[in-house]
Design a protein around this motif. Structure first.
Motif, PDB file in Angstrom:
ATOM      1  N   TYR A 187       0.837  -1.209   0.000  1.00 33.81           N
ATOM      2  CA  TYR A 187       0.000   0.000   0.000  1.00 33.81           C
ATOM      3  C   TYR A 187       0.872   1.259   0.000  1.00 33.81           C
ATOM      4  O   TYR A 187       0.627   2.214  -0.755  1.00 33.81           O
ATOM      5  CB  TYR A 187      -0.942   0.019   1.211  1.00 33.81           C
ATOM      6  CG  TYR A 187      -1.708   1.317   1.288  1.00 33.81           C
ATOM      7  CD1 TYR A 187      -2.740   1.583   0.382  1.00 33.81           C
ATOM      8  CD2 TYR A 187      -1.353   2.313   2.200  1.00 33.81           C
ATOM      9  CE1 TYR A 187      -3.412   2.801   0.406  1.00 33.81           C
ATOM     10  CE2 TYR A 187      -2.016   3.526   2.224  1.00 33.81           C
ATOM     11  CZ  TYR A 187      -3.044   3.761   1.323  1.00 33.81           C
ATOM     12  OH  TYR A 187      -3.693   4.978   1.329  1.00 33.81           O
ATOM     13  N   ARG A 189       3.993   1.597  -0.992  1.00 37.42           N
ATOM     14  CA  ARG A 189       4.681   1.718  -2.294  1.00 37.42           C
ATOM     15  C   ARG A 189       3.723   2.223  -3.368  1.00 37.42           C
ATOM     16  O   ARG A 189       4.064   3.111  -4.165  1.00 37.42           O
ATOM     17  CB  ARG A 189       5.259   0.357  -2.699  1.00 37.42           C
ATOM     18  CG  ARG A 189       6.060   0.411  -3.997  1.00 37.42           C
ATOM     19  CD  ARG A 189       6.606  -0.952  -4.366  1.00 37.42           C
ATOM     20  NE  ARG A 189       7.465  -0.849  -5.533  1.00 37.42           N
ATOM     21  CZ  ARG A 189       7.427  -1.693  -6.562  1.00 37.42           C
ATOM     22  NH1 ARG A 189       6.562  -2.698  -6.581  1.00 37.42           N
ATOM     23  NH2 ARG A 189       8.249  -1.531  -7.592  1.00 37.42           N
ATOM     24  N   HIS A 190       2.501   1.695  -3.380  1.00 34.76           N
ATOM     25  CA  HIS A 190       1.497   2.123  -4.357  1.00 34.76           C
ATOM     26  C   HIS A 190       1.165   3.607  -4.174  1.00 34.76           C
ATOM     27  O   HIS A 190       1.053   4.358  -5.150  1.00 34.76           O
ATOM     28  CB  HIS A 190       0.230   1.273  -4.196  1.00 34.76           C
ATOM     29  CG  HIS A 190      -0.861   1.628  -5.155  1.00 34.76           C
ATOM     30  ND1 HIS A 190      -0.975   1.062  -6.409  1.00 34.76           N
ATOM     31  CD2 HIS A 190      -1.889   2.518  -5.057  1.00 34.76           C
ATOM     32  CE1 HIS A 190      -2.024   1.574  -7.033  1.00 34.76           C
ATOM     33  NE2 HIS A 190      -2.596   2.453  -6.232  1.00 34.76           N
ATOM     34  N   SER A 191       1.030   4.034  -2.912  1.00 30.88           N
ATOM     35  CA  SER A 191       0.682   5.430  -2.627  1.00 30.88           C
ATOM     36  C   SER A 191       1.747   6.387  -3.172  1.00 30.88           C
ATOM     37  O   SER A 191       1.423   7.400  -3.794  1.00 30.88           O
ATOM     38  CB  SER A 191       0.516   5.638  -1.119  1.00 30.88           C
ATOM     39  OG  SER A 191       0.095   6.956  -0.830  1.00 30.88           O
ATOM     40  N   GLU A 194       2.520   5.127  -7.444  1.00 23.53           N
ATOM     41  CA  GLU A 194       1.392   5.112  -8.386  1.00 23.53           C
ATOM     42  C   GLU A 194       0.432   6.278  -8.156  1.00 23.53           C
ATOM     43  O   GLU A 194       0.058   6.981  -9.091  1.00 23.53           O
ATOM     44  CB  GLU A 194       0.627   3.776  -8.269  1.00 23.53           C
ATOM     45  CG  GLU A 194       1.471   2.544  -8.555  1.00 23.53           C
ATOM     46  CD  GLU A 194       1.940   2.463 -10.004  1.00 23.53           C
ATOM     47  OE1 GLU A 194       1.214   2.942 -10.901  1.00 23.53           O
ATOM     48  OE2 GLU A 194       3.040   1.924 -10.232  1.00 23.53           O
ATOM     49  N   ASP A 195       0.033   6.477  -6.900  1.00 23.02           N
ATOM     50  CA  ASP A 195      -0.915   7.566  -6.596  1.00 23.02           C
ATOM     51  C   ASP A 195      -0.223   8.928  -6.523  1.00 23.02           C
ATOM     52  O   ASP A 195      -0.886   9.958  -6.553  1.00 23.02           O
ATOM     53  CB  ASP A 195      -1.616   7.313  -5.257  1.00 23.02           C
ATOM     54  CG  ASP A 195      -2.619   6.165  -5.321  1.00 23.02           C
ATOM     55  OD1 ASP A 195      -2.904   5.700  -6.440  1.00 23.02           O
ATOM     56  OD2 ASP A 195      -3.105   5.754  -4.247  1.00 23.02           O
TER      57      ASP A 195
END
Length: 391
Positions: A187, A189-191, A194-195
């Motif tokens: 989560y 890493r994605h934040s 990616e986000d």
């Protein structure tokens, strides 16, 4: 930067159980909170104690109306946080002598960072980071919060409305803990990648009650799990670089929870344990917000590169920057002087008679048995900065 917006379909939302609420979820959560009797009882006991005792249903009705009035027109996360910003303004005016920010102007406003800060206050450390970002016209952070603080459903709701995500600390068994941390790592890493949405998390589990700020290498290992899971060849440095970690130092001239922290350390030393009361974390949050903090300084460091070869090296670099950016106030030096340690580190000419008077008055209110612990939490940052802490 992106903002928390419409909720994705459940099948494509692997973090539904831990992530902050999205704009699409806000109104339903606010409606639920306005009818949560535990929250209403907590509010009435705090704001209307006499009425709560004599006429609980009436007190709850008034609290429900107050909540509905406060959140009228709030349709999303940003609007909710704008309401909080007004309270932060008032809190800073009433409970601090000054709030200063340094280093933020060197960070790209369009880039997401993983802010890792020293941890002194449960709610205020990230709140001051958010306030600094808000004042600079930047997007606020998603905040890591341990599930040990989320024992009441209404607390979980309030935290997730304020862009908090949940760190699993109470999972049972090694397998469950590992799965929880892998999900958390993914989560985060994605934040960031990616986000493009910044995150704040503490450098360690629990507040530094003795004033010694040290990063837990286990936290660094958790952060690298997701990249290493996706790419078995990735080293620690590569996994860290993509997260754009920025160490953050927060320095309080006065800690409203200093006596409570000293009591905990005293009990651990003399009885081998400390019994936390049911609502102690909530009481600490309230004390931190309302208590006098003197001057507060927030310093943003520089992003970590890819040159670290291990979690321990990353932790050491975060420590170096946190300690380097930490501001020492007269309280810290006077505590060191009172302990009789390292007198050569005390700049006596920089300490005024008013500083001494205020310090002596505060110390006199501390129970005698707790004074060594109380003094140490203020004195230790001086020794840490000077490289004089016993290891």
């Amino acid at each position: 930067m992106t903002h928390d917006n419409a909720s994705p379909p459940a099948a494509s939302d692997p973090w539904a159980g831990i992530r902050p609420y999205t704009d699409a979820e806000v109104e339903a959560v606010l409606r639920r909170l306005a009818h949560d009797n535990e929250l209403l009882n907590a509010l009435t006991q705090f704001r209307l104690p006499r009425l709560a005792r004599l006429a609980p249903p009436l007190a709850r009705l008034l609290a429900r109306r107050a909540i509905k009035r406060e959140v009228r027109g709030v349709r999303g996360v940003r609007a909710f946080q704008q309401r909080i910003a007004g309270y932060m303004d008032r809190m800073i005016r009433q409970s601090t002598d000054a709030f200063e920010v340094s280093g933020l102007d060197r960070l790209d406003p369009e880039t997401a960072y993983l802010f890792i800060g020293n941890h002194r206050d449960i709610s205020l450390d990230p709140a001051f980071v958010n306030y600094a970002l808000y004042q600079a016209g930047r997007d606020t952070v998603r905040i890591a919060i341990g599930d040990n603080l989320l024992k009441k459903p209404y607390v979980t709701d309030l935290m997730r409305l304020n862009k908090s995500f949940i760190v699993p600390r109470s999972a049972r068994g090694k397998r469950a803990m590992l799965a929880g941390y892998q999900n958390l790592s993914a989560y985060i890493r994605h934040s960031i990648t990616e986000d493009n949405h910044s995150i704040w998390m503490a450098q360690r589990e629990g507040r530094a009650k003795n004033g010694i700020d040290l990063t837990g290498p286990a936290i660094i290992k958790m952060l690298t799990m997701a990249r290493r899971g996706a790419d078995k060849q990735a080293g620690t440095g590569e996994a860290i670089r993509e997260l754009r970690i920025v160490p953050v130092s927060i320095s309080y001239e006065l800690d409203p929870c200093d006596v409570q922290k000293a009591q905990e350390l005293f009990d651990l030393d003399t009885r081998g344990g400390y019994d936390k009361t049911e609502f102690e974390d909530i009481q600490s949050i309230v004390a931190g917000i309302t208590g006098n903090k003197g001057r507060v300084q927030l310093h943003f460091g520089t992003p970590l590169g890819a040159d670290a070869g291990s979690a321990e090296e990353v932790a050491a670099e975060i420590d170096r920057q946190v300690i380097g950016g930490y501001r020492l106030f007269p309280t810290h030096y006077l505590a060191l002087e009172a302990l009789g340690d390292a007198p050569e580190l005390v700049p006596r000419r920089a300490i005024t008679a008013r500083d001494r008077e205020r310090f002596d008055k505060r110390l006199a209110a501390v129970p005698e048995a707790l004074r060594p612990y109380w003094l140490a939490q203020y004195a230790n940052p001086v020794k840490h900065k000077a490289g004089r802490l016993a290891t």
